[in-house]
Structures are given as C-alpha cells and as structure tokens.
Motif scaffolding. Sequence first.
Motif, PDB file in Angstrom:
ATOM      1  N   ASN A  72       0.780  -1.176   0.171  1.00  0.00           N
ATOM      2  CA  ASN A  72      -0.154   0.155   0.023  1.00  0.00           C
ATOM      3  C   ASN A  72       0.918   1.220   0.010  1.00  0.00           C
ATOM      4  N   THR A  73       1.799   1.218  -0.894  1.00  0.00           N
ATOM      5  CA  THR A  73       2.771   2.532  -0.971  1.00  0.00           C
ATOM      6  C   THR A  73       2.473   3.120  -2.102  1.00  0.00           C
ATOM      7  N   GLY A  74       2.384   4.395  -1.974  1.00  0.00           N
ATOM      8  CA  GLY A  74       2.159   5.472  -3.009  1.00  0.00           C
ATOM      9  C   GLY A  74       3.005   5.665  -4.088  1.00  0.00           C
ATOM     10  N   ILE A  75       3.065   6.641  -5.175  1.00  0.00           N
ATOM     11  CA  ILE A  75       4.000   6.622  -6.028  1.00  0.00           C
ATOM     12  C   ILE A  75       4.718   7.786  -6.133  1.00  0.00           C
ATOM     13  N   SER A  76       4.552   8.601  -5.025  1.00  0.00           N
ATOM     14  CA  SER A  76       5.666   9.857  -5.029  1.00  0.00           C
ATOM     15  C   SER A  76       7.210   9.520  -4.915  1.00  0.00           C
ATOM     16  N   VAL A  77       7.989  10.218  -5.221  1.00  0.00           N
ATOM     17  CA  VAL A  77       9.423   9.963  -5.111  1.00  0.00           C
ATOM     18  C   VAL A  77      10.009   9.479  -3.816  1.00  0.00           C
ATOM     19  N   PRO A  78       9.476  10.174  -2.709  1.00  0.00           N
ATOM     20  CA  PRO A  78       9.982   9.704  -1.401  1.00  0.00           C
ATOM     21  C   PRO A  78       9.194   8.247  -1.220  1.00  0.00           C
ATOM     22  N   GLU A  79       8.277   8.258  -1.633  1.00  0.00           N
ATOM     23  CA  GLU A  79       7.485   6.945  -1.393  1.00  0.00           C
ATOM     24  C   GLU A  79       8.332   5.749  -2.035  1.00  0.00           C
ATOM     25  N   GLU A  80       8.670   5.986  -3.241  1.00  0.00           N
ATOM     26  CA  GLU A  80       9.318   5.062  -4.109  1.00  0.00           C
ATOM     27  C   GLU A  80      10.611   4.588  -3.578  1.00  0.00           C
ATOM     28  N   ILE A  81      11.193   5.650  -2.872  1.00  0.00           N
ATOM     29  CA  ILE A  81      12.673   5.362  -2.243  1.00  0.00           C
ATOM     30  C   ILE A  81      12.306   4.547  -0.896  1.00  0.00           C
ATOM     31  N   ALA A  82      11.253   4.844  -0.217  1.00  0.00           N
ATOM     32  CA  ALA A  82      10.834   4.118   0.965  1.00  0.00           C
ATOM     33  C   ALA A  82      10.482   2.810   0.615  1.00  0.00           C
ATOM     34  N   MET A  83       9.850   2.405  -0.554  1.00  0.00           N
ATOM     35  CA  MET A  83       9.418   0.912  -0.741  1.00  0.00           C
ATOM     36  C   MET A  83      10.714   0.303  -1.039  1.00  0.00           C
ATOM     37  N   PHE A  86      11.763  -0.582   2.154  1.00  0.00           N
ATOM     38  CA  PHE A  86      11.111  -1.897   2.680  1.00  0.00           C
ATOM     39  C   PHE A  86      11.538  -3.110   2.020  1.00  0.00           C
ATOM     40  N   LEU A  87      11.953  -2.945   0.783  1.00  0.00           N
ATOM     41  CA  LEU A  87      12.419  -4.263   0.285  1.00  0.00           C
ATOM     42  C   LEU A  87      14.142  -4.655   0.771  1.00  0.00           C
ATOM     43  N   LEU A  88      14.764  -3.654   1.045  1.00  0.00           N
ATOM     44  CA  LEU A  88      16.188  -3.967   1.762  1.00  0.00           C
ATOM     45  C   LEU A  88      15.731  -4.741   3.104  1.00  0.00           C
ATOM     46  N   GLY A  89      14.773  -4.054   3.770  1.00  0.00           N
ATOM     47  CA  GLY A  89      14.548  -4.587   5.082  1.00  0.00           C
ATOM     48  C   GLY A  89      14.033  -6.205   4.833  1.00  0.00           C
ATOM     49  N   ASN A  90      13.273  -6.395   3.946  1.00  0.00           N
ATOM     50  CA  ASN A  90      12.670  -7.647   3.405  1.00  0.00           C
ATOM     51  C   ASN A  90      13.873  -8.546   2.799  1.00  0.00           C
ATOM     52  N   GLY A  91      14.981  -8.156   2.635  1.00  0.00           N
ATOM     53  CA  GLY A  91      16.062  -9.173   2.254  1.00  0.00           C
ATOM     54  C   GLY A  91      16.680  -9.031   0.857  1.00  0.00           C
ATOM     55  N   VAL A 100      19.470   3.476  -5.956  1.00  0.00           N
ATOM     56  CA  VAL A 100      18.343   4.179  -5.880  1.00  0.00           C
ATOM     57  C   VAL A 100      18.404   4.550  -4.309  1.00  0.00           C
ATOM     58  N   LEU A 101      18.755   3.476  -3.342  1.00  0.00           N
ATOM     59  CA  LEU A 101      18.819   3.943  -1.886  1.00  0.00           C
ATOM     60  C   LEU A 101      19.916   5.280  -1.681  1.00  0.00           C
ATOM     61  N   VAL A 102      20.950   5.076  -2.352  1.00  0.00           N
ATOM     62  CA  VAL A 102      22.297   6.130  -2.010  1.00  0.00           C
ATOM     63  C   VAL A 102      21.628   7.388  -2.534  1.00  0.00           C
ATOM     64  N   ILE A 103      21.176   7.300  -3.825  1.00  0.00           N
ATOM     65  CA  ILE A 103      20.697   8.589  -4.471  1.00  0.00           C
ATOM     66  C   ILE A 103      19.668   9.220  -3.839  1.00  0.00           C
ATOM     67  N   GLY A 104      18.573   8.300  -3.584  1.00  0.00           N
ATOM     68  CA  GLY A 104      17.263   8.860  -2.860  1.00  0.00           C
ATOM     69  C   GLY A 104      17.443   9.273  -1.531  1.00  0.00           C
ATOM     70  N   TYR A 116      13.409   4.869   7.487  1.00  0.00           N
ATOM     71  CA  TYR A 116      13.526   3.875   8.375  1.00  0.00           C
ATOM     72  C   TYR A 116      12.359   2.948   8.924  1.00  0.00           C
ATOM     73  N   ASN A 117      11.194   3.661   8.991  1.00  0.00           N
ATOM     74  CA  ASN A 117      10.045   3.209   9.257  1.00  0.00           C
ATOM     75  C   ASN A 117       9.614   2.151   8.098  1.00  0.00           C
ATOM     76  N   PHE A 118       9.764   2.175   7.065  1.00  0.00           N
ATOM     77  CA  PHE A 118       9.676   1.357   5.682  1.00  0.00           C
ATOM     78  C   PHE A 118      10.723   0.110   5.928  1.00  0.00           C
ATOM     79  N   TYR A 119      11.848   0.478   6.211  1.00  0.00           N
ATOM     80  CA  TYR A 119      12.782  -0.550   6.560  1.00  0.00           C
ATOM     81  C   TYR A 119      12.385  -1.705   7.657  1.00  0.00           C
ATOM     82  N   LYS A 120      11.910  -0.951   8.546  1.00  0.00           N
ATOM     83  CA  LYS A 120      11.622  -1.823   9.683  1.00  0.00           C
ATOM     84  C   LYS A 120      10.149  -2.688   9.191  1.00  0.00           C
ATOM     85  N   ARG A 121       9.534  -1.948   8.485  1.00  0.00           N
ATOM     86  CA  ARG A 121       8.026  -2.935   8.017  1.00  0.00           C
ATOM     87  C   ARG A 121       8.719  -4.026   7.191  1.00  0.00           C
TER      88      ARG A 121
END
Length: 151
Positions: A72-83, A86-91, A100-104, A116-121
């Motif tokens: 349930n993640t939106g499509i704004s640039v910060p949300e894309e980076i947050a997603m 999330f995937l990094l946290g998911n392995g 993407v993570l470094v540039i973002g 960080y909240n997305f990473y924890k999720r």
Amino acid sequence: MRALLIEKLYEWTKKPYQKYFKKNKPWNLTPKELILYPQESLGFHMGCFLLKYNFEMQPKLEDHDVIHVLTNTGISVPEEIAMQYFLLGNGKKSLYMAFVLVIGTCFYPTQLQFFYNFYKRGRSAHQFHHLDFENMLYQPISEIQFTFNIK
C-alpha cells in the motif's frame, strides 16, 4: 526539482535495467484484463492501481507494481525510495536498489525517519520479494498480506 531529477535518472536507467538485469518474461497483461480478476484478488488490485495512476505495466518490471499494491505504497518519489527501503529490510539486494537508496537518501535527508520506518516494516514481514507474483494473481490480496505479515 530533485523529484524531477530522480525521475529522469529512472527513465535513463530503466531500459538498460530491463534488458541486462531482469531475466523474467513479461506478463503480457493489461490493466483492463487485470480488473476482470475476482475483486479480492491481487490481480484485481493490480489493475485498480495501474488504472488509478494511468499506468501500463512495464515489461519485466511487473513485480515493482505488485510491491506497491501489497505494501500500500504510493508513487511519489519519497514513497518510491521508501519502498526500496522496505525491500532492503525484506532481504532484497541488488546493485540497482543500492543506487536508488544512495541517491534517494542524499536527495531526501529529511525523510530518513520515513525511510527507516519502511525498512522496519520490511524486516517484520516474512521474505516475499522473490516470489513469482504472476502465479499469485488470483489469490486474495488480504491472504497474501496476512501470510507474509505485510503491514
């Protein structure tokens, strides 16, 4: 301005990424075909997501849109980076994601807590980023989210 620059970087890198790094086959489904799936299904929700934002599925990049729907993640640039966090946290690990993570993170340092909240999720969810989502399109989205603890 920074969002526009990141969007341009994505446009410049998307084609090489699809061609050289993504080995899966394109799904060859349209949003209008997806909304014909049962209303509780992942496929239906994918179709709704794509139609809501007037998107077409990008060949070989369909999983990206699935992750938007499941998390349930939106499509704004910060949300894309947050997603991606999330995937990094998911392995998930990839060179493209690291880029993407470094540039973002450099472009949006004020969003670190959000990221960080997305990473924890992602860490709290059971690993699912590697699944064959095309074969899951008929499954109820709530069942997938419950099974993999996606919040």
